[in-house]
Design a protein around this motif. Structure first.
Motif, PDB file in Angstrom:
ATOM      1  N   ALA A 112       0.733  -1.512   0.045  1.00 58.52           N
ATOM      2  CA  ALA A 112       0.295   0.129  -0.264  1.00 58.52           C
ATOM      3  C   ALA A 112       1.178   1.219   0.283  1.00 58.52           C
ATOM      4  CB  ALA A 112      -1.125   0.023   1.353  1.00 58.52           C
ATOM      5  N   LEU A 113       1.333   1.220   1.393  1.00 59.21           N
ATOM      6  CA  LEU A 113       3.097   2.646   1.232  1.00 59.21           C
ATOM      7  C   LEU A 113       3.684   2.148  -0.693  1.00 59.21           C
ATOM      8  CD1 LEU A 113       4.432   4.399   2.082  1.00 59.21           C
ATOM      9  CD2 LEU A 113       5.887   2.782   3.314  1.00 59.21           C
ATOM     10  N   ALA A 114       3.972   1.493  -0.719  1.00 62.21           N
ATOM     11  CA  ALA A 114       4.561   1.767  -2.515  1.00 62.21           C
ATOM     12  C   ALA A 114       4.023   2.395  -3.437  1.00 62.21           C
ATOM     13  CB  ALA A 114       5.532   0.942  -2.686  1.00 62.21           C
ATOM     14  N   ALA A 115       2.837   1.587  -3.581  1.00 60.33           N
ATOM     15  CA  ALA A 115       1.555   2.592  -4.312  1.00 60.33           C
ATOM     16  C   ALA A 115       0.979   3.575  -4.198  1.00 60.33           C
ATOM     17  CB  ALA A 115       0.651   1.222  -4.487  1.00 60.33           C
ATOM     18  N   VAL A 116       1.003   4.466  -2.842  1.00 59.34           N
ATOM     19  CA  VAL A 116       0.725   5.542  -2.568  1.00 59.34           C
ATOM     20  C   VAL A 116       1.842   6.123  -3.437  1.00 59.34           C
ATOM     21  CG1 VAL A 116      -0.078   7.017  -0.828  1.00 59.34           C
ATOM     22  CG2 VAL A 116      -0.961   4.475  -1.020  1.00 59.34           C
ATOM     23  N   ASP A 117       2.741   5.755  -2.790  1.00 60.84           N
ATOM     24  CA  ASP A 117       3.988   7.316  -2.646  1.00 60.84           C
ATOM     25  C   ASP A 117       4.526   7.154  -4.590  1.00 60.84           C
ATOM     26  OD1 ASP A 117       6.952   8.278  -2.149  1.00 60.84           O
ATOM     27  OD2 ASP A 117       7.159   7.015  -3.072  1.00 60.84           O
ATOM     28  N   GLU A 118       4.310   6.033  -5.305  1.00 57.65           N
ATOM     29  CA  GLU A 118       4.541   6.381  -5.970  1.00 57.65           C
ATOM     30  C   GLU A 118       3.183   6.628  -6.964  1.00 57.65           C
ATOM     31  OE1 GLU A 118       7.346   5.131  -7.855  1.00 57.65           O
ATOM     32  OE2 GLU A 118       6.158   5.844  -9.575  1.00 57.65           O
ATOM     33  N   ARG A 119       2.484   7.100  -6.845  1.00 62.36           N
ATOM     34  CA  ARG A 119       0.916   7.712  -7.572  1.00 62.36           C
ATOM     35  C   ARG A 119       1.032   8.446  -7.090  1.00 62.36           C
ATOM     36  NH1 ARG A 119      -4.198   5.963  -9.139  1.00 62.36           N
ATOM     37  NH2 ARG A 119      -4.963   7.781  -9.246  1.00 62.36           N
ATOM     38  N   LEU A 120       2.027   9.015  -5.819  1.00 60.62           N
ATOM     39  CA  LEU A 120       1.686  11.176  -5.576  1.00 60.62           C
ATOM     40  C   LEU A 120       2.848  11.064  -5.585  1.00 60.62           C
ATOM     41  CD1 LEU A 120       0.663  10.360  -1.812  1.00 60.62           C
ATOM     42  CD2 LEU A 120      -0.588  11.167  -3.056  1.00 60.62           C
ATOM     43  N   ARG A 121       3.838  10.350  -6.282  1.00 61.81           N
ATOM     44  CA  ARG A 121       4.795  10.942  -7.249  1.00 61.81           C
ATOM     45  C   ARG A 121       4.078  11.422  -8.825  1.00 61.81           C
ATOM     46  NH1 ARG A 121       9.590  11.792  -4.426  1.00 61.81           N
ATOM     47  NH2 ARG A 121       9.587  11.381  -3.049  1.00 61.81           N
ATOM     48  N   GLN A 122       3.866  10.462  -9.531  1.00 63.01           N
ATOM     49  CA  GLN A 122       3.515  10.391 -10.757  1.00 63.01           C
ATOM     50  C   GLN A 122       2.225  11.980 -10.956  1.00 63.01           C
ATOM     51  OE1 GLN A 122       1.508   6.914 -11.418  1.00 63.01           O
ATOM     52  NE2 GLN A 122       3.315   5.755 -11.780  1.00 63.01           N
ATOM     53  N   GLU A 123       1.688  12.409  -9.653  1.00 60.72           N
ATOM     54  CA  GLU A 123       0.000  13.361  -9.875  1.00 60.72           C
ATOM     55  C   GLU A 123       1.439  14.689  -9.794  1.00 60.72           C
ATOM     56  OE1 GLU A 123      -3.149  12.632  -8.372  1.00 60.72           O
ATOM     57  OE2 GLU A 123      -3.442  10.608  -8.905  1.00 60.72           O
ATOM     58  N   GLY A 124       2.605  13.571  -9.152  1.00 62.30           N
ATOM     59  CA  GLY A 124       2.889  15.370  -9.218  1.00 62.30           C
ATOM     60  C   GLY A 124       3.081  16.235  -7.357  1.00 62.30           C
ATOM     61  N   ILE A 125       2.263  15.636  -6.508  1.00 66.48           N
ATOM     62  CA  ILE A 125       1.442  15.762  -5.402  1.00 66.48           C
ATOM     63  C   ILE A 125       1.723  14.982  -4.485  1.00 66.48           C
ATOM     64  CG2 ILE A 125      -0.981  16.839  -5.970  1.00 66.48           C
ATOM     65  CD1 ILE A 125      -1.672  14.501  -5.586  1.00 66.48           C
ATOM     66  N   ARG A 126       3.186  14.847  -4.328  1.00 65.55           N
ATOM     67  CA  ARG A 126       3.698  13.556  -3.141  1.00 65.55           C
ATOM     68  C   ARG A 126       4.093  14.863  -1.991  1.00 65.55           C
ATOM     69  NH1 ARG A 126       4.384  12.320   1.072  1.00 65.55           N
ATOM     70  NH2 ARG A 126       6.349  10.557   1.542  1.00 65.55           N
ATOM     71  N   ASN A 127       4.698  16.330  -2.048  1.00 63.25           N
ATOM     72  CA  ASN A 127       5.039  17.044  -1.574  1.00 63.25           C
ATOM     73  C   ASN A 127       3.551  17.869  -0.336  1.00 63.25           C
ATOM     74  OD1 ASN A 127       4.146  18.316  -3.628  1.00 63.25           O
ATOM     75  ND2 ASN A 127       4.161  20.610  -2.693  1.00 63.25           N
ATOM     76  N   ARG A 128       2.527  17.576  -1.155  1.00 64.76           N
ATOM     77  CA  ARG A 128       1.626  18.115  -0.458  1.00 64.76           C
ATOM     78  C   ARG A 128       0.834  17.576   0.822  1.00 64.76           C
ATOM     79  NH1 ARG A 128      -1.994  19.720  -5.835  1.00 64.76           N
ATOM     80  NH2 ARG A 128      -3.817  19.325  -3.987  1.00 64.76           N
ATOM     81  N   ALA A 129       1.643  16.558   1.260  1.00 64.02           N
ATOM     82  CA  ALA A 129       1.349  15.489   2.435  1.00 64.02           C
ATOM     83  C   ALA A 129       2.295  14.440   3.180  1.00 64.02           C
ATOM     84  CB  ALA A 129      -0.763  15.025   2.089  1.00 64.02           C
TER      85      ALA A 129
END
Lengths: 500, 374
Positions: free
Chosen positions: A356-373
């Motif tokens: 779950a963690l790996a999928a979430v981190d990767e998804r947020l990076r793909q969307e360019g919003i990992r920094n937002r949370a």
């Protein structure tokens, strides 16, 4: 109906060594030991909490599994047969406590960490600074300076400082005792980390620790007031829990005494029911409203976290949560603990936190919003190595529930829901609660975090880096062993043996 | 993987090199005239040659600024091609995406032990107006560099800035310098690199400097935080397909300074940030800035041993890792600023110095051209 269930454990008393002090009888909170001329166990009631064995001055007690053999059946395991017997006798849902004990793959144990040799020097944490400090909260994409390039123009969203990237998990006053809550709060303050009230409100005796406390807003809204929200380090909206995704909570009325009644703001003796969903959140836009309602109430001074259970579509859900305005996403894996959950849910619903963690981190990076949370993860973080691997996969910090309870004395007997915890942790009975000395329990928690902190520093040093942020999301420093290609792809790591 | 044929075919076969990251030892040297005086390439060759033993003949290179004054408004692309097909494919793309004002082979000297060079060609390019409707010129050029590097088999952009160029290859740096006839170029900033790759054979594209637009980096060390630096940059559209840790340094400067518009000193602070124990003791305003930079730019922190010299159109920056695990000396003489792995490499070309110092760990040496220099 006469029960056909055999005893799970056997209490073996060495009567030659026993000096009949009855300490075991006094300590057993499950009534599994009586005194009839001599110490006499009632094996059926033993839960293997070890309280008697730990306190027997002569070391005269051992507890063994009942050696009663079942005719072998790969399919019809003894456990399944016993569960059928239980339900045939009771007609009820099987309740249980703590995290999923079943032998699903533990991905942590199939990941190995890199280390430096020759071309880059490892760093000795005893000689050089080794930084673990972590800030939770939304980060802007960049910082801006005035035209003179001197003063900062960007105003950051509120950030919460952690001296070690390990925080205590949400466990409510009600599920655990006030002494356990006090111990967690004291340890959080001393170690520069956080404890979490869970959904049971905040007892007034913890007022002096509020800058180190996460206050939770769950579907029951127990104890939620404007003061409660503002007296906190951050506010967490609990949508789901790894041990029981999609399921509400139930604190039986007999546990709701004077103190809990005040803290939860419900009448004495009434059941505290948390609905399965928040009845004002039926979709993502409703969640966004609640996030901003809390931000308005706290004058935008507190980060707001949203906690969800790791379920199949967790990456898309997390992305929605970030876009809905959450500063922190807390993901709880399917092995996460609980005070009480239906066994069918605990053991069969959700997905492992590693994936779950790996999928979430990767998804947020793909969307360019990992920094937002920031991403917090829990659900069976057992040791410092799990923390290191979680951070390398992309977590900002980990939460520990069961591990912190074990540090205080818990033996993971999975009987939290009975309220008979012999160690004074998951109980409200005054005579049991006072068995847990908050000062000593806090010392034990601090020791655990101190030890993990040193271990994390050692690993960082061996990786040749001296700040935790250089590990965060650096999956290049992990390798998989014995994992199928799909798992490696989801984890975003290579198999061991592949170089750079 | 592209660029395979760019490595020395005598050392290993194309198929054996698949996405290798290349940690390295190395020597670096840099010099700059703040007045913008142009100095020919023999001086920097002499300096880097002094540190011959820090490299092993598997890579050397130079970056030079101010070398194409007559074409300073055009992007100078230095290209390396495995073969004619790669050249043709790239030129086909260039025709489509740029106005090609001029192209020619990069002059080389073939008689000094440099073997199997790729086809070396340079182009002076302009970005067509009609392509820049929704994107800034530099973002456009950056995207095209990434595109050629990742999509054209056997083609590699060695440099892509204005009025600057990278000259690099497999060999000792002094031999590479002679090979490229650097005596014929005059620059106000020179940086140089001698390479000691530790676990893979050298290949022409893998030599330093690494560049993007005006940025060039020569680097001694290894970036242990490469994994997260790479993922961070990917969030902003950079494609890190060369798998060399040095690449991330050039791209981070591009992101932080050009796109995020951080002042140079703040960008440097995010790459080699002060320790928290020091930040906590700063004056309130400084503390606020340093804290914000670490909070926001944690993923761009460069960790691991390194000393780097970064060149750009307006200056030169020297930087060490936070605990100085690689050597670096800096010196001044009149308007000249020097930086090198060893003091000897500076003394070799400027025996009489006004000032020599060892920059502190994590503290940048920032050299800036005088404003009137064009």
């Amino acid at each position: 109906m006469e029960s056909q269930l055999p005893a799970e454990f056997m209490v073996n008393v060495d009567h030659e060594r026993c000096r009949r002090c009855k300490r075991c009888v006094i300590n057993c909170s499950f009534s599994a030991i009586e005194f009839k001329d001599k110490v006499t166990p009632n094996h059926r009631l033993c839960v293997a909490c070890h309280r008697c064995a730990t306190f027997c001055p002569e070391g005269a007690i051992t507890i063994t599994e009942n050696p009663l053999e079942y005719k072998y059946g790969y399919n019809w395991t003894p456990e399944i047969r016993k569960n059928i017997l239980k339900q045939a006798e009771s007609g009820g849902i099987i309740l249980t406590g703590m995290g999923n004990p079943r032998p699903y793959p533990i991905y942590w144990d199939h990941m190995l960490i890199d280390a430096c040799q020759v071309t880059n020097p490892s760093i000795d944490p005893l000689r050089e600074p080794m930084e673990l400090r972590t800030y939770l909260g939304a980060k802007p994409e960049c910082v801006e300076f005035d035209s003179e390039h001197i003063s900062l123009e960007t105003e950051l969203a509120p950030q919460v400082k952690l001296d070690i990237p390990v925080v205590f998990a949400a466990m409510s006053y009600g599920a655990i005792s006030l002494n356990a809550h006090k111990a967690l709060a004291m340890a959080a303050k001393r170690m520069g980390t956080l404890m979490n009230t869970g959904e049971g409100g905040l007892h007034e005796e913890l007022a002096s620790y509020t800058d180190r406390i996460i206050v939770q807003v769950a579907s029951g809204r127990f104890g939620v007031t404007s003061k409660y929200l503002n007296n906190s380090a951050l506010v967490e909206i609990k949508i789901g829990q790894g041990a029981k995704p999609g399921i509400g909570g139930h604190l039986p009325g007999e546990k709701v005494g004077e103190d809990i009644s005040k803290t939860r703001m419900i009448p004495v003796g009434t059941d505290a029911l948390s609905p399965a969903p928040h009845h004002d959140i039926y979709s993502i836009e409703d969640l966004s409203q609640l996030i901003y309602a809390i931000k308005e109430t706290t004058d935008y001074k507190k980060p707001v976290s949203v906690k969800i259970a790791a379920v199949h579509n967790v990456a898309a859900i997390a992305s929605g949560i970030v876009r809905a305005g959450a500063d922190i996403v807390m993901i709880d894996g399917f092995r996460g603990g609980t005070g009480a959950a239906p066994m069918v849910i605990r053991d069969h619903v959700g997905i492992p936190i590693e994936l779950a963690l790996a999928a979430v981190d990767e998804r947020l990076r793909q969307e360019g919003i990992r920094n937002r949370a920031s991403i917090l993860v829990g659900g069976s973080i057992r040791q410092s190595a799990d923390v290191v691997k979680a951070i390398a996969l992309g977590a900002d910090a980990c939460v520990i529930g069961t591990a912190s309870l074990i540090a205080m004395g818990c033996r993971v007997c999975q009987k939290c829901y009975t309220g008979n915890c012999a160690w004074g942790i998951a109980t409200q009975k005054p005579e049991l609660v006072r068995r847990l000395n908050p000062e000593i329990a806090a010392d034990r928690l601090c020791n655990l975090l101190t030890a993990w902190g040193h271990e994390i520093q050692e690993v960082l040093g061996s990786l040749g880096i001296n700040a935790i942020e250089s590990l965060r999301g650096s999956r290049e420093r992990l390798r998989g062993v014995g994992l199928p290609q799909e798992a490696l792809d989801i984890l975003g790591i290579k198999h061991a043996g592949i170089g750079q | 993987m592209k660029c395979d044929g760019l490595m020395n075919p005598e050392v290993s076969k194309t198929s054996e090199r698949v996405h290798q990251r290349i940690p390295s030892g190395c020597a670096i040297s840099g010099m700059m005239s703040e007045e913008g005086r142009r100095i020919d390439g023999r001086v920097i060759i002499k300096s880097i040659a002094c540190m011959h033993d820090r490299s092993n003949g598997l890579g050397g290179g130079f970056a030079a600024y101010g070398i194409y004054p007559k074409r300073k408004h055009q992007y100078a692309f230095h290209m390396m091609y495995d073969n004619v097909e790669a050249k043709e494919a790239t030129e086909e793309i260039f025709k489509d995406i740029f106005n090609v004002d001029m192209d020619e082979p990069i002059p080389t000297h073939r008689e000094n032990g440099i073997s199997n060079p790729p086809l070396l060609w340079r182009y002076f390019l302009e970005a067509p107006e009609n392509k820049l409707e929704f994107i800034s010129e530099r973002d456009y050029v950056m995207k095209m560099v990434m595109r050629i590097n990742s999509e054209v088999e056997g083609a590699f952009v060695a440099s892509s800035g204005k009025n600057m160029g990278a000259f690099k290859g497999v060999g000792y740096p002094e031999d590479i310098g002679k090979f490229y006839k650097l005596e014929d170029y005059s620059a106000y900033i020179w940086t140089a690199h001698g390479r000691f790759p530790t676990n893979t054979p050298g290949w022409w594209g893998g030599a330093h400097p690494f560049t993007l637009l005006d940025w060039s980096v020569v680097h001694n060390g290894e970036i242990s935080s490469y994994g997260i630096n790479k993922r961070y940059l990917e969030m902003y559209g950079y494609r890190l397909e060369l798998r060399t840790d040095t690449e991330v340094i050039a791209y981070l400067f591009d992101l932080l300074v050009r796109r995020h518009k951080l002042p140079i000193d703040k960008a440097v602070m995010s790459l080699a940030s002060p320790f928290w124990k020091d930040i906590d003791r700063m004056e309130p305003e400084q503390k606020k800035i340093a804290t914000a930079i670490r909070q926001v730019y944690g993923s761009s922190l460069l960790n691991g041993p390194f000393s780097i010299i970064l060149g750009h159109s307006r200056g030169m920056i020297g930087l060490n890792d936070r605990i100085k695990l690689r050597p670096m000396t800096a010196a001044r003489k009149d308007d000249m600023l020097y930086m090198a792995s060893e003091e000897s490499a500076i003394r070799e070309i400027a025996p009489d110095l006004d000032e020599v110092w060892s920059p502190r760990a994590g503290t940048a040496v920032i050299g800036t051209l005088k404003e009137e220099v064009e």
